[in-house]
Scaffold this active site. Structure first.
Site, PDB file in Angstrom:
ATOM      1  N   LYS A  75     -14.024  34.763  55.775  1.00 51.75           N
ATOM      2  CA  LYS A  75     -13.874  34.374  54.360  1.00 51.75           C
ATOM      3  C   LYS A  75     -12.708  33.404  54.220  1.00 51.75           C
ATOM      4  O   LYS A  75     -11.664  33.585  54.873  1.00 51.75           O
ATOM      5  CB  LYS A  75     -13.638  35.632  53.526  1.00 51.75           C
ATOM      6  CG  LYS A  75     -13.654  35.405  52.021  1.00 51.75           C
ATOM      7  CD  LYS A  75     -13.559  36.731  51.274  1.00 51.75           C
ATOM      8  CE  LYS A  75     -13.614  36.540  49.781  1.00 51.75           C
ATOM      9  NZ  LYS A  75     -13.519  37.809  49.029  1.00 51.75           N
ATOM     10  N   SER A 150     -17.102  38.742  45.730  1.00 53.44           N
ATOM     11  CA  SER A 150     -16.722  37.372  45.936  1.00 53.44           C
ATOM     12  C   SER A 150     -16.912  36.878  47.384  1.00 53.44           C
ATOM     13  O   SER A 150     -16.833  35.668  47.615  1.00 53.44           O
ATOM     14  CB  SER A 150     -15.255  37.190  45.535  1.00 53.44           C
ATOM     15  OG  SER A 150     -14.419  37.935  46.397  1.00 53.44           O
ATOM     16  N   SER A 174     -15.656  43.232  46.394  1.00 54.78           N
ATOM     17  CA  SER A 174     -16.118  41.963  46.985  1.00 54.78           C
ATOM     18  C   SER A 174     -16.676  42.009  48.395  1.00 54.78           C
ATOM     19  O   SER A 174     -17.274  41.041  48.836  1.00 54.78           O
ATOM     20  CB  SER A 174     -14.978  40.955  46.950  1.00 54.78           C
ATOM     21  OG  SER A 174     -14.887  40.436  45.669  1.00 54.78           O
TER      22      SER A 174
HETATM   23  N1  GLN Z   1     -15.614  41.106  40.862  1.00 57.56           N
HETATM   24  C1  GLN Z   1     -14.279  41.608  40.965  1.00 57.56           C
HETATM   25  C2  GLN Z   1     -13.304  40.615  40.392  1.00 57.56           C
HETATM   26  O1  GLN Z   1     -13.696  39.567  40.077  1.00 57.56           O
HETATM   27  C3  GLN Z   1     -13.942  41.954  42.368  1.00 57.56           C
HETATM   28  C4  GLN Z   1     -13.599  40.788  43.181  1.00 57.56           C
HETATM   29  C5  GLN Z   1     -13.008  41.172  44.502  1.00 57.56           C
HETATM   30  O2  GLN Z   1     -13.171  42.289  44.967  1.00 57.56           O
HETATM   31  N2  GLN Z   1     -12.281  40.232  45.090  1.00 57.56           N
HETATM   32  O3  GLN Z   1     -12.166  40.893  40.247  1.00 57.56           O
END
Ligand code: GLN
Length: 483
Positions: A75, A150, A174
């Site tokens: 990532k 994400s 994410s």
């Molecule tokens: N969807 C969540 C957010 O936007 C989790 C994102 C994540 O785990 N990085 O904060």
């Protein structure tokens, strides 16, 4: 989609060289990445360099490590020295780090082959992958749908046969959300199990790094490779290797199900979860029904804390030190303001504003402090539930993947995290494992949550489920490498 075991067999049995394997993956990326947008950057030179080193070690008959020669996606919030690290933001579009993240050091020590840097929601803020400055990634099971976020690109790469495993980060879901949407196994380890040194921070009290893989055993192998204690991250404690402890059995286990999770599920998800519960019973687990009344507060609690921490973490991007800087500014204030307005996307700006608001003197007690109190109460409810069971079971996401450009409001988008974010608030380990498909053929994920540092237990249950269903839900997307 290949598993680590299958790759090992080919490499260790001398069936193909690591250069041949790596070239096959690189070629597949060149062919399929335009459709998937899984990789922001292809690291071809680095991949071939490592592949040749692996082949040289093989020729000398040296013992290869479990991930040696295995192609993976990283990532793009993980810092890689000399290799662009963008967090999928215009702010860092030209940023070349001068140091390595701990996990990247660990994977390099093992000679795992990085194919490229994975697309993601900008600064990991999102659940669909659509906030990326480089455009959204696609779901390999249906290109009109999102892969989840994400860690969108890493999941799309693994499900699309463009990597064997991926490394994601999970602040509120994410790793698990894209794993669920792409039909993969995603592990969010216990807070502190994996070092975050060199991972560009989002919400520091929530962030964890975890593997996205084709099966539970692969997730365990990758976790074991990265979970060492690191003096460079004060929150890291490391944990024992889990692979030797995988039993693949749930016989005699008590598995808890919070009623509240069942109120939020869409019909196909509910059906898949109910079918899975019966399978766990058949495998000898006892199902206990539990209450989790605090679930209704988790999204507000999570978004207040995550945004507050993000506002603080992202304060350093001011154009003075590194990253994007505006060309035209009247004075220093204007320079910083323009840099941040132009360099961050809309969702990131929204969260910085929200976080700054809840931390401001007049609202700190009303929002931030209250969220911290709620966080303690949520942790307390998990502790209570774990007095009555060994594992918790529920959906990873209440729905299957959304169509690209679905135009959800931010608050509707935040609801994607209803089943995952409470786990980060409590710092617990959790895995998403594929458990079905909806009528459109989109994958459904089942979430198993364990007590702190019980990764072996959640992965054993995931493995038991995979075996019971004979890998029925690990259906490949048909894209990517064919060996
Ligand atoms: N969807 C969540 C957010 O936007 C989790 C994102 C994540 O785990 N990085 O904060």
């Amino acid at each position: 989609m290949m598993t680590i075991k299958e790759i090992r067999k080919r490499l260790d049995g001398g069936e193909m060289s690591c250069r041949e394997l790596t070239t096959a993956y690189l070629d597949a990326v060149k062919r399929d990445n335009p459709a998937l947008n899984a990789y922001i950057l292809l690291t071809e030179e680095e991949a071939l360099r490592v592949a040749d080193a692996v082949d040289a070690r093989r020729a000398k008959g040296e013992m290869l490590s479990p991930l040696e020669g295995v192609p993976f996606a990283l990532k793009d919030c993980v810092t890689t020295k000399g290799i662009a690290t963008t967090c999928a933001s215009k702010m860092l579009a030209d940023y070349i780090p001068f140091f390595d993240a701990f996990i990247w050091e660990k994977l390099r020590e093992q000679n795992a082959v990085m194919i490229g840097k994975g697309n993601m929601d900008e600064f990991a803020m999102g659940s669909t992958g659509e906030t990326s400055y480089f455009g959204p990634a696609s779901n390999p099971h249906n290109l009109d749908y999102v892969p989840g976020g994400s860690s969108s690109g890493v999941a799309a790469a693994v499900a699309g046969g463009l990597a064997v495993f991926g490394i994601g980060s999970d602040t509120g879901g994410s790793v698990r959300i894209p794993a669920a949407f792409c039909g993969l196994v995603g592990l969010k380890p216990t807070y502190g199990a994996v070092s975050r040194r060199g991972v560009i921070a989002y919400g520091s009290s929530l962030d964890q790094i975890g593997p996205i893989a084709a099966c539970a055993e692969d997730a365990a192998l990758v976790f074991d490779a990265i979970n060492a204690k690191d003096p460079g991250d004060m929150t890291s404690v490391g944990s024992e290797p889990v692979t030797p402890k995988l039993t693949g059995s749930v016989a005699g286990m008590k598995i808890g199900m919070a009623k509240e999770f069942f109120e939020v599920m869409s019909p196909p998800v509910r059906e898949a979860i109910e079918r899975s519960v019966k399978l766990f019973e058949k495998m000898g687990a006892e199902i206990v029904s539990l209450d989790f009344p605090m679930l209704r507060y988790t999204l507000s609690t999570y978004y207040i804390i995550a945004c507050a921490e993000a506002a603080s973490n992202l304060g350093k991007f001011d154009g003075l030190r590194y990253g994007y800087r505006t060309d035209a500014a009247a004075d220093l204030d204007d320079f910083i303001c323009r840099t941040r307005t132009e360099g961050f996307g809309q969702e990131v700006r929204r969260r910085i504003l929200l976080g700054t608001y809840v931390l401001s003197a007049g609202y700190y007690d009303a929002y931030y402090n209250k969220a911290q109190q709620l966080r303690r109460a949520i942790k307390g409810e998990f502790a209570k539930m774990f007095k009555e069971c060994d594992l918790l079971l529920g959906p990873t996401v209440a729905t299957t993947a959304l169509k690209k450009g679905s135009g959800l409001t931010p608050v509707e988008m935040y609801q994607t995290d209803i089943c995952t974010s409470s786990v980060n608030l409590a710092g617990l380990p959790a895995v998403s494992v594929p458990c079905g498909f909806d009528e459109k053929g989109l994958p459904i994920g089942l979430q198993l949550v364990g007590p702190h540092f019980k990764e072996d237990r959640v992965l054993s249950a995931a493995l038991a489920f995979e075996r019971e269903t004979a890998g029925e839900y690990l259906r490949a997307s048909g894209m990517g490498v064919k060996l």
